[in-house]
Scaffold this motif. Structure first.
Motif, PDB file in Angstrom:
ATOM      1  N   LYS A 125       0.430  -1.089  -0.015  1.00  0.00           N
ATOM      2  CA  LYS A 125       0.055   0.028  -0.467  1.00  0.00           C
ATOM      3  C   LYS A 125       0.817   1.416   0.066  1.00  0.00           C
ATOM      4  N   SER A 154       0.763   5.410   0.086  1.00  0.00           N
ATOM      5  CA  SER A 154       0.344   7.202  -0.455  1.00  0.00           C
ATOM      6  C   SER A 154       0.299   7.875  -1.939  1.00  0.00           C
ATOM      7  N   GLU A 193      -2.197  11.089  -2.505  1.00  0.00           N
ATOM      8  CA  GLU A 193      -2.475  11.070  -2.360  1.00  0.00           C
ATOM      9  C   GLU A 193      -4.014  11.807  -3.434  1.00  0.00           C
ATOM     10  N   GLN A 253      -5.494   9.392  -1.210  1.00  0.00           N
ATOM     11  CA  GLN A 253      -5.683   8.165  -1.394  1.00  0.00           C
ATOM     12  C   GLN A 253      -4.408   7.377  -0.684  1.00  0.00           C
ATOM     13  N   ILE A 254      -4.403   6.112   0.041  1.00  0.00           N
ATOM     14  CA  ILE A 254      -3.815   4.580  -0.443  1.00  0.00           C
ATOM     15  C   ILE A 254      -4.228   4.246  -1.193  1.00  0.00           C
ATOM     16  N   SER A 307      -2.556   0.565  -4.333  1.00  0.00           N
ATOM     17  CA  SER A 307      -2.068  -0.616  -3.625  1.00  0.00           C
ATOM     18  C   SER A 307      -0.767  -1.016  -5.408  1.00  0.00           C
TER      19      SER A 307
END
Length: 86
Positions: free
Chosen positions: A17, A19, A21, A23-24, A26
């Motif tokens: 995972k 970050s 930006e 959101q997180i 895959s």
């Protein structure tokens, strides 16, 4: 990569995972592990990209070649046999 010759190179990917930006998401980490002539192991390259798609593998392998990784007996881990075609 002038200091070592890798007769065997194992390719694999691991997802993690990340970050991105805001959101997180895959992301795929593409990893090349080289086995030296005396049996030692080194990681000549690792990159984080969007997926394991052929375009990312191709770019990664070209980058390794530009850095001096020469051809040897290529061993592929995981389900990456599609890299041997075309």
């Amino acid at each position: 990569m002038d200091h070592a010759r890798f007769p065997h190179v194992y390719l694999n990917a691991a997802y993690c995972k990340a970050s991105v930006e805001p959101q997180i998401v895959s992301r795929a980490g593409l990893i090349a592990t080289g086995i030296t002539e005396d049996g030692g192991r080194e990681v000549p390259g690792v990159v984080v990209c969007d997926s394991e798609a052929r375009v990312f593998w191709t770019e990664f392998l070209r980058h390794l070649r530009e850095r001096g990784l020469s051809r040897g007996l290529l061993s592929i881990g995981g389900h990456h046999l599609e890299l041997l075609t075309k």
